[in-house]
Write a protein that holds these residues in place. Structure first.
Motif, PDB file in Angstrom:
ATOM      1  N   GLY A 382     118.594 -75.610   5.910  1.00 31.20           N
ATOM      2  CA  GLY A 382     118.524 -74.032   7.310  1.00 31.20           C
ATOM      3  C   GLY A 382     119.343 -73.851   7.852  1.00 31.20           C
ATOM      4  O   GLY A 382     118.861 -72.553   7.583  1.00 31.20           O
ATOM      5  N   ALA A 383     120.114 -74.279   7.903  1.00 31.46           N
ATOM      6  CA  ALA A 383     121.744 -72.954   8.477  1.00 31.46           C
ATOM      7  C   ALA A 383     121.544 -72.006   6.946  1.00 31.46           C
ATOM      8  O   ALA A 383     121.881 -70.663   7.608  1.00 31.46           O
ATOM      9  N   THR A 384     121.773 -72.254   5.725  1.00 33.14           N
ATOM     10  CA  THR A 384     121.870 -70.697   5.143  1.00 33.14           C
ATOM     11  C   THR A 384     120.377 -70.070   5.219  1.00 33.14           C
ATOM     12  O   THR A 384     120.462 -69.340   4.811  1.00 33.14           O
ATOM     13  N   ILE A 385     119.379 -70.668   5.105  1.00 29.17           N
ATOM     14  CA  ILE A 385     118.507 -69.812   5.343  1.00 29.17           C
ATOM     15  C   ILE A 385     118.584 -68.351   6.242  1.00 29.17           C
ATOM     16  O   ILE A 385     117.487 -67.946   6.509  1.00 29.17           O
ATOM     17  N   PHE A 386     118.480 -69.429   7.973  1.00 29.91           N
ATOM     18  CA  PHE A 386     118.753 -68.501   8.854  1.00 29.91           C
ATOM     19  C   PHE A 386     119.754 -67.541   8.706  1.00 29.91           C
ATOM     20  O   PHE A 386     119.826 -66.459   9.258  1.00 29.91           O
ATOM     21  N   GLU A 387     120.791 -68.194   8.116  1.00 26.93           N
ATOM     22  CA  GLU A 387     122.112 -67.699   7.856  1.00 26.93           C
ATOM     23  C   GLU A 387     122.018 -65.898   6.961  1.00 26.93           C
ATOM     24  O   GLU A 387     121.854 -64.653   7.637  1.00 26.93           O
ATOM     25  N   GLY A 388     120.946 -66.153   5.661  1.00 31.66           N
ATOM     26  CA  GLY A 388     120.460 -64.716   5.278  1.00 31.66           C
ATOM     27  C   GLY A 388     119.775 -63.873   7.041  1.00 31.66           C
ATOM     28  O   GLY A 388     120.062 -62.621   6.397  1.00 31.66           O
ATOM     29  N   MET A 389     118.752 -64.177   7.720  1.00 37.72           N
ATOM     30  CA  MET A 389     118.687 -63.669   8.724  1.00 37.72           C
ATOM     31  C   MET A 389     119.388 -62.896   9.335  1.00 37.72           C
ATOM     32  O   MET A 389     119.417 -61.493   9.916  1.00 37.72           O
ATOM     33  N   GLN A 390     120.549 -63.420  10.311  1.00 39.56           N
ATOM     34  CA  GLN A 390     121.416 -63.294  11.112  1.00 39.56           C
ATOM     35  C   GLN A 390     122.470 -62.105  10.745  1.00 39.56           C
ATOM     36  O   GLN A 390     122.685 -61.543  10.983  1.00 39.56           O
ATOM     37  N   ARG A 391     122.437 -62.168   9.346  1.00 40.34           N
ATOM     38  CA  ARG A 391     123.703 -61.595   8.780  1.00 40.34           C
ATOM     39  C   ARG A 391     123.015 -60.018   8.380  1.00 40.34           C
ATOM     40  O   ARG A 391     124.306 -58.784   9.264  1.00 40.34           O
ATOM     41  N   ALA A 392     121.560 -59.432   8.808  1.00 43.65           N
ATOM     42  CA  ALA A 392     121.288 -58.914   8.607  1.00 43.65           C
ATOM     43  C   ALA A 392     121.190 -58.134  10.305  1.00 43.65           C
ATOM     44  O   ALA A 392     120.737 -57.171  10.603  1.00 43.65           O
ATOM     45  N   ASP A 393     120.747 -58.915  11.377  1.00 41.65           N
ATOM     46  CA  ASP A 393     120.216 -58.615  12.285  1.00 41.65           C
ATOM     47  C   ASP A 393     120.839 -59.911  13.111  1.00 41.65           C
ATOM     48  O   ASP A 393     120.204 -61.113  13.308  1.00 41.65           O
ATOM     49  N   SER A 394     121.662 -59.800  13.902  1.00 37.49           N
ATOM     50  CA  SER A 394     122.391 -60.949  14.327  1.00 37.49           C
ATOM     51  C   SER A 394     121.590 -61.265  16.087  1.00 37.49           C
ATOM     52  O   SER A 394     122.112 -62.248  16.201  1.00 37.49           O
ATOM     53  N   ASP A 395     120.466 -60.551  16.100  1.00 34.89           N
ATOM     54  CA  ASP A 395     119.393 -61.773  17.085  1.00 34.89           C
ATOM     55  C   ASP A 395     118.543 -61.736  16.637  1.00 34.89           C
ATOM     56  O   ASP A 395     117.860 -62.551  16.944  1.00 34.89           O
ATOM     57  N   ALA A 396     118.118 -61.853  15.333  1.00 36.51           N
ATOM     58  CA  ALA A 396     117.600 -62.309  14.510  1.00 36.51           C
ATOM     59  C   ALA A 396     116.592 -64.579  15.351  1.00 36.51           C
ATOM     60  O   ALA A 396     117.018 -64.799  15.517  1.00 36.51           O
ATOM     61  N   VAL A 397     115.302 -64.575  15.249  1.00 29.66           N
ATOM     62  CA  VAL A 397     114.753 -65.465  16.081  1.00 29.66           C
ATOM     63  C   VAL A 397     114.058 -66.064  14.127  1.00 29.66           C
ATOM     64  O   VAL A 397     113.310 -65.036  13.776  1.00 29.66           O
ATOM     65  N   TRP A 398     113.989 -67.384  13.726  1.00 28.94           N
ATOM     66  CA  TRP A 398     113.365 -67.365  12.478  1.00 28.94           C
ATOM     67  C   TRP A 398     112.187 -68.317  13.122  1.00 28.94           C
ATOM     68  O   TRP A 398     112.266 -69.204  13.782  1.00 28.94           O
ATOM     69  N   LEU A 399     111.011 -68.184  12.701  1.00 33.39           N
ATOM     70  CA  LEU A 399     109.441 -68.779  13.356  1.00 33.39           C
ATOM     71  C   LEU A 399     108.893 -69.085  11.597  1.00 33.39           C
ATOM     72  O   LEU A 399     109.329 -68.434  10.614  1.00 33.39           O
ATOM     73  N   MET A 400     108.794 -70.680  11.944  1.00 34.51           N
ATOM     74  CA  MET A 400     108.229 -71.029  10.456  1.00 34.51           C
ATOM     75  C   MET A 400     107.530 -71.466  11.119  1.00 34.51           C
ATOM     76  O   MET A 400     106.896 -72.459  12.023  1.00 34.51           O
ATOM     77  N   GLN A 401     105.957 -71.947   9.921  1.00 32.86           N
ATOM     78  CA  GLN A 401     104.722 -72.236  10.284  1.00 32.86           C
ATOM     79  C   GLN A 401     105.459 -74.057   9.917  1.00 32.86           C
ATOM     80  O   GLN A 401     105.693 -74.643   8.789  1.00 32.86           O
TER      81      GLN A 401
END
Length: 833
Positions: A382-401
């Motif tokens: 989970g941490a790595t999945i989110f890191e991939g988002m945050q590295r490109a967008d520091s304000d990223a939030v993960w939405l999951m079904q």
């Protein structure tokens, strides 16, 4: 007192405007503040809102004044405000906004007008206020075109629009977000949409208050550019992307290549379409949700990066684990390459689109279970999945079904917590995807403190079936929000396919603004008036029956349409249990219907039996009331849609009974009865096809023709049409003698499909039943399968054309079919119960 007056009274006393908040909202408040700063300027939003008004009801374009207001004017919440605003117009003053022209005072030089002002914190909130006003002051109803469209005949002429109370009407959102879509809606419904259709849908979203929609279109073109930077050739992606009708499952890593390859023209045009979709969503103040990297990778990546942790997934519903389309490749989230690809994908989207709303959807584990259940490993994923988002967008939030928590026993409390707590609090939002039937928030301590959105799933595969759980929809979101330590941050509509059951979506979208549970009986009474634009007593009575039966399924079973016509059993007839469910209801002193008796024998069949959760005699009585109302309502498209749908529903359940009667006769070796009942069944299928041909919302033609319309040449037309035909029939992968495991999953009650496919298929099965009795031998299951599969493959590859416009009189045809099949059955069942 007229019906409109009753609507006014209902509105004044039933809609709460109280403030509310949850722990979850506090957690996501930093994101809300960022989105507030980055939202489109007020002038842009107002222009977009006026454009929607002009498309919806151009005759009243000058009857409303829109205004964007700050959240501070709403106590820090999102809201809309409807008010009467006096204004004046000097002769020769062109700048006046002519609004509802209720003349208060007239002189030689000045006309004083009563303006109808709707203000809101965003354009979506303004349009929600417009919809609210049209619903509850003008008795209007807004639905999809296929389900009858907008009923606006009840809206008074400009100059006669009713005023709201002097103090105005303020309605606040109890939670900030109203979410929309499912990861598979893009294929079951949107696959062939052009901009014209998307524009209508975005208008519908805004009027329904939706401000958090998925925006998945065109992502294959982004992936093509991303993977090119990782040395994956365009030709290698031909094996990766699915066909246009199967992209949802290609994106989720369930299959690859099936229905493909994707032409470059498709990739290019879908990216152009996505940019239009996003531009309009941003103009309206929406928060579109973009996709993120889930780990699904092309096979070629394994050769380019041989040391990467890439595993092959197991079979996903193929007949023989055929490697041509099954068993996709998943990059382990703990591999350093995962973050690089995840970062590159979001960066490429930001480059193409110019911006984002900072919320990204990723469903790595949706029907893909992690290889080990060690909490530390799951947390690292989970941490790595989110890191991939945050590295490109520091304000990223993960939405999951949150569907995985509903169906997969792997996700026990320890494993759930490991995933949900793998990212900082407020950086993960979970969709409680099926909360109207199986809410996870209540059994997981509010997702163990993680913000979530209460969602209604409702529909699977875009099946056409009258079904709903209105009481749960009208109370569930409120109960979740006011519960102790609530982390709820939104409500959502997460159906797999749209354009069906408009009553359910009308209520669910309204829950974005309801602070208290809805009185279902009072709401449904108003709905029937709004739906048709007038009060008709038999319709009121009919909808009360439907509310207590079809639209309040409480047995806990999800409704996946398995009616025999559209999901024919692939088993030996002697193995089919014919013990039928008998449901009878009784009324209590308040008129509420309660289950009195239920008899059900658990079958051992190897097929899913049709779901029946209500008294068929009650529904047949409701249909009779519909028909009685026809002389007053036959000019209404909403009425014609509902009449056909209810007639179809009743006939479909009758067809199930006919089929089981034929099975009973077969078991008794009664050749004459089998022949008679099979002919009656086949005749009913033909008659239902005629019925469905009476409304554009039940036609096969538009689905196929819209697919062909997107093609650039004849080869693409053939490919796209095959995709469209395959998704609604055999769906995915079969052999000569073994049907697809997903056969009929996307079934549809569409005119053309019944006559051209479902009827001939049933005829083949009955033929082998009759041959079995005539020859004194068992049912030839292998021969039946071979002929059925051959018929299916032939139909999927055929090019015959189906009508795109309806013909026939819905009322006359429904009346004819009621008298032919249901009238005696209904009276008999009523007496028996």
């Amino acid at each position: 007192m007229d019906s409109i007056s009753l609507i006014f009274i209902f509105c004044v006393f039933c809609f709460s405007i109280a403030n509310s908040s949850t722990l979850g909202i506090n957690y996501v408040s930093p994101l809300l503040e960022i989105q507030e700063r980055e939202r489109a300027p007020s002038s842009v939003q107002l222009t977009a809102a006026y454009d929607v008004l002009n498309r919806l009801i151009p005759s009243h374009f000058s009857s409303f004044q829109f205004l964007i207001i700050l959240k501070e004017y709403c106590g820090g919440e999102f809201c809309f405000n409807i008010s009467n605003l006096p204004g004046s117009a000097q002769d020769g003053s062109p700048e006046i906004i002519f609004t509802d022209q209720l003349l208060l005072e007239a002189g030689d030089d000045e006309v004083v007008l009563m303006l109808r002002r709707i203000s809101g914190t965003t354009a979506v909130d303004i349009l929600s206020g417009l919809h609210w006003y049209l619903k509850y002051w003008c008795g209007a109803h807004i639905s999809w075109s296929k389900t009858g469209g907008a009923q606006l005949a009840s809206v008074p002429d400009p100059g006669s629009l009713p005023a709201v109370q002097d103090a105005g009407v303020v309605v606040k959102r109890p939670v900030p977000w109203s979410y929309y879509q499912n990861a598979v809606t893009s294929s079951y419904t949107f696959a062939w949409w052009d901009w014209e259709r998307w524009e209508k849908e975005i208008d519908w979203m805004a009027l329904q208050g939706i401000n958090l929609p998925l925006a998945f279109t065109g992502q294959e073109a982004i992936w093509q550019k991303v993977f090119k930077n990782f040395n994956i050739s365009t030709s290698s992606l031909d094996d990766f992307f699915g066909g246009p009708a199967f992209l949802a499952w290609s994106r989720m890593g369930n299959l690859h290549k099936w229905g493909g390859p994707l032409p470059q023209s498709w990739l290019d045009q879908q990216l152009i379409l996505q940019k239009k979709i996003l531009a309009r969503m941003y103009e309206l103040g929406m928060t579109p949700v973009l996709p993120a990297f889930s780990g699904n990778v092309p096979a070629a990546l394994k050769h380019v990066f041989p040391s990467a942790k890439i595993s092959r997934l197991g079979n996903w519903f193929t007949v023989n684990s055929d490697p041509r389309w099954c068993c996709t490749y998943l990059l382990d989230a703990t591999d350093p390459l995962f973050v690089k690809i995840g970062k590159a994908f979001i960066e490429q989207q930001l480059k193409e689109y110019g911006r984002s709303s900072h919320i990204y959807n990723c469903d790595t584990f949706d029907e893909n279970t992690p290889p080990v259940d060690d909490p530390e490993y799951i947390s690292s994923l989970g941490a790595t999945i989110f890191e991939g988002m945050q590295r490109a967008d520091s304000d990223a939030v993960w939405l999951m079904q949150g569907w995985l928590f509903t169906y997969d026993p792997f996700w026990r409390p320890t494993q759930m917590k490991a995933l949900l707590h793998s990212v900082p609090l407020g950086k993960l939002i979970v969709l409680d995807l099926y909360a109207e039937v199986k809410p996870i928030w209540a059994t997981s301590k509010q997702f163990y403190g993680t913000p979530y959105i209460w969602c209604m799933l409702h529909n699977f595969a875009g099946n056409i079936e009258m079904y709903g759980v209105l009481d749960a929809v009208g109370s569930g979101p409120v109960e979740a929000r006011i519960s102790d330590n609530s982390t709820m941050v939104g409500v959502g509509i997460s159906m797999e396919g749209i354009e069906q059951n408009p009553v359910v979506y009308d209520l669910m979208s309204e829950m974005a603004f309801q602070h208290r549970p809805v009185d279902g009986k009072a709401w449904i009474d108003l709905y029937s008036r709004r739906r048709y634009g007038r009060f008709v007593q038999p319709m009121q009575d009919a909808w009360n029956i439907l509310y207590h039966t079809i639209y309040n399924c409480t047995d806990g079973a999800y409704d996946k349409n398995r009616d025999v016509i559209v999901a024919f059993p692939d088993v030996d007839p002697k193995s089919i249990s014919t013990q039928q469910t008998v449901l009878n209801y009784t009324h209590d002193q308040y008129g509420k219907l309660y289950l009195r008796r239920a008899t059900l024998e658990e079958p051992n069949d190897s097929y899913d039996k049709p779901h029946l959760w209500y008294s068929t005699s009650d529904v047949i009585h409701a249909l009779k009331l519909f028909l009685e109302s026809g002389y007053q309502l036959s000019d209404s498209s909403t009425y014609r849609y509902d009449l056909i749908d209810l007639t179809r529903q009743a006939l479909a359940k009758y067809a199930n009974k006919l089929f089981l009667d034929a099975i009973d006769a077969y078991k008794l070796d009664d050749l004459h009865a089998v022949a008679h009942l099979s002919q009656k069944f086949l005749g009913l299928v033909e008659d239902m096809d005629i019925l469905l041909g009476c409304h554009d919302g039940f036609l096969l033609g538009p689905w196929i023709e819209s697919a062909k319309k997107l093609a650039q040449d004849e080869d693409q037309k053939r490919q796209f049409e095959w995709n469209a035909r395959t998704q609604i029939t055999m769906w995915f992968d079969n052999t000569v003698e073994e049907a697809s495991l997903l056969r009929d999953y996307g079934n549809k009650y569409w005119s053309g499909l019944l006559r051209d496919y479902y009827g001939p298929r049933a005829a083949v099965y009955f033929k082998y039943m009759i041959e079995s009795l005539e020859g004194g031998h068992g049912f030839n299951l292998r021969a039946w399968r071979r002929e059925w599969i051959k018929l299916t493959n032939s139909w999927q590859s055929s090019r015959n054309v189906f009508p795109v416009e309806s013909t026939g009189d819905a009322l006359n045809v429904s009346q004819w079919l009621f008298e032919k099949y249901l009238q005696d059955l209904g009276s008999h069942d009523q007496q028996a119960s």
